[in-house]
Design a protein around this motif. Sequence first.
Motif, PDB file in Angstrom:
ATOM      1  N   ALA A 156       7.000  27.858  23.233  1.00 52.83           N
ATOM      2  CA  ALA A 156       6.314  28.383  24.313  1.00 52.83           C
ATOM      3  C   ALA A 156       4.842  28.637  23.740  1.00 52.83           C
ATOM      4  O   ALA A 156       3.938  28.441  24.883  1.00 52.83           O
ATOM      5  CB  ALA A 156       6.796  29.896  24.410  1.00 52.83           C
ATOM      6  N   TRP A 157       4.674  29.014  22.590  1.00 54.97           N
ATOM      7  CA  TRP A 157       3.091  29.079  21.971  1.00 54.97           C
ATOM      8  C   TRP A 157       2.304  27.771  22.127  1.00 54.97           C
ATOM      9  O   TRP A 157       1.246  27.651  22.653  1.00 54.97           O
ATOM     10  CB  TRP A 157       3.097  29.727  20.824  1.00 54.97           C
ATOM     11  CG  TRP A 157       1.890  29.868  20.137  1.00 54.97           C
ATOM     12  CD1 TRP A 157       0.578  30.471  20.985  1.00 54.97           C
ATOM     13  CD2 TRP A 157       1.206  29.995  18.831  1.00 54.97           C
ATOM     14  NE1 TRP A 157      -0.510  30.634  20.153  1.00 54.97           N
ATOM     15  CE2 TRP A 157      -0.002  30.460  18.777  1.00 54.97           C
ATOM     16  CE3 TRP A 157       1.867  29.548  17.888  1.00 54.97           C
ATOM     17  CZ2 TRP A 157      -0.951  30.407  17.754  1.00 54.97           C
ATOM     18  CZ3 TRP A 157       1.105  29.465  16.524  1.00 54.97           C
ATOM     19  CH2 TRP A 157      -0.014  29.982  16.501  1.00 54.97           C
ATOM     20  N   ALA A 158       3.151  26.665  21.821  1.00 47.10           N
ATOM     21  CA  ALA A 158       2.558  25.182  21.497  1.00 47.10           C
ATOM     22  C   ALA A 158       2.156  24.861  23.049  1.00 47.10           C
ATOM     23  O   ALA A 158       1.214  24.388  23.425  1.00 47.10           O
ATOM     24  CB  ALA A 158       3.581  24.262  21.286  1.00 47.10           C
ATOM     25  N   GLY A 159       3.107  25.250  23.965  1.00 46.46           N
ATOM     26  CA  GLY A 159       2.734  24.947  25.529  1.00 46.46           C
ATOM     27  C   GLY A 159       1.449  25.732  26.033  1.00 46.46           C
ATOM     28  O   GLY A 159       0.509  25.080  26.795  1.00 46.46           O
ATOM     29  N   GLN A 160       1.248  26.858  25.503  1.00 47.35           N
ATOM     30  CA  GLN A 160       0.186  27.628  25.939  1.00 47.35           C
ATOM     31  C   GLN A 160      -1.171  27.028  25.332  1.00 47.35           C
ATOM     32  O   GLN A 160      -2.087  26.859  26.168  1.00 47.35           O
ATOM     33  CB  GLN A 160      -0.037  29.028  25.545  1.00 47.35           C
ATOM     34  CG  GLN A 160       1.072  29.986  26.523  1.00 47.35           C
ATOM     35  CD  GLN A 160       0.987  31.260  25.662  1.00 47.35           C
ATOM     36  OE1 GLN A 160      -0.190  31.836  25.268  1.00 47.35           O
ATOM     37  NE2 GLN A 160       1.850  32.284  26.086  1.00 47.35           N
ATOM     38  N   LEU A 161      -1.022  26.479  24.103  1.00 49.50           N
ATOM     39  CA  LEU A 161      -2.053  25.932  23.417  1.00 49.50           C
ATOM     40  C   LEU A 161      -2.636  24.585  24.309  1.00 49.50           C
ATOM     41  O   LEU A 161      -3.822  24.237  24.316  1.00 49.50           O
ATOM     42  CB  LEU A 161      -1.911  25.643  21.992  1.00 49.50           C
ATOM     43  CG  LEU A 161      -1.547  26.976  21.255  1.00 49.50           C
ATOM     44  CD1 LEU A 161      -1.290  26.517  19.649  1.00 49.50           C
ATOM     45  CD2 LEU A 161      -3.161  27.953  21.211  1.00 49.50           C
TER      46      LEU A 161
END
Length: 458
Positions: A156-161
């Motif tokens: 989820a965090w990687a998708g935001q970045l």
Amino acid sequence: MPAILTVPCRSVSAVIDQHCHAERRQRFLELLGGAAAVIPAAPLVTHHADCEWPFRQNSDFWYLTGFDEPDAVALLLPHRPEGERYVLFVQPREPGAEVWTGRRWGTEGVVHHFGVDIAHPLADLPTLLPDYLHGAEGIAFRVGHHPSVEPLVLKAWAGQLDRQPRVGSAALALVAPCPLLHRLRLQKTPEELERLRKACGISAEAHELARQAAAPGGSERQIQAVIEQHFLSSGARGPAYGSIVAGGDNACVLHYIANSDVLRDGDLLLIDAGCSISDYYNGDITRTFPINGRFSGEQRALYELVLEAQNAAIASVKPGGTAEEVHATALRVLVEGLLDLGLLAGQVDSVIEQGAYRHLYMHRTGHWLGLDVHDVGAYRLGEHPVSLSPGMVLTVEPGLYVSDRLPVPEGQPAIEERWKGIGIRIEDDVAVRDGSELACGHEVLTAAALKDTADMEG
């Protein structure tokens, strides 16, 4: 064996209520700022084959939720509107599974009974987690402890970045929630102190029963059974940790849990045991006494020295003090006494500075106590020890362990045979209290477990 002392059973049904958990969540949300927290519950753990250990909830998750089912995931979302800030993913109601493992609360149950804003089936976590984390300034998650949830958080965090160049925002950091949560857990509320009193009271009763039951020719295992039977009959979940019932030289093994030896005439018996009650608060008590009811000269000398050190250390527990001062107080008394007895040689300060006592006393004098037996919370902040303040609870447990397991430091006297095989520890649980409540600045929660020399020979 002597007749066993009868102690009335006490109920432990008055658990911490959901209002307290809601207050904790609110304080945690305020500390999070703009970060979203992902707090997983504990999983079930395999004992062997297809048998599992009795379930024990993750203490951080329990502190915030009061929810006692495995594999759930709590989201605390300060960036979301009111009414969407506490989201819980849980196992759904499923009669086929519940007939084997017991009733589940399910999504409707947790909303109605646990103060949850929104609840989802656990299977929806991979799909919904990215949306819930969207807009947060950071993500608070404990990396390395939750292997089934961690890949979902990182994805989820990687998708935001990845989207940040297009949408202009993303969570800028993955941070640990532990420092914030553990700061809250270190400072016990009045409700928590009452629960700790309950756990300590049941634990103290068990120690009194154990001393009444001990006699030459019995076994360590029988005494363990007396202790743990009282925990269970008093409504506790059971032991808070592996009970230590160590006769004679076994007491010189700090974490001895075999509990398989015979109780021998002339030996001491060291018992380190405490219960965990229904909402996971713990007692942690150690007592040492002569199995035949009479100290030898060497046993008495060392017992009275440990008791003196413990009493001095407990007296130093007060607001504004530190756990390091508690340890230093006990250590100085022990070293002075060991010098007088000829078990150490030299000057007090140099023996302490060189650590030349560590073959006889090799551990610290205590630890924090709460939902975990070795509870969370910092002891130092950088170069400075944490100051004690009202609501903190710590154990005070000096000891002496005289054996030939560790080499005698150079310059220290060889240990005479008459001292060997004596292991003594005395441990109480002590709450730091406001001076306006208690002038001494502390409350001994385990005072009902006797420890004076005369009582140990009673």
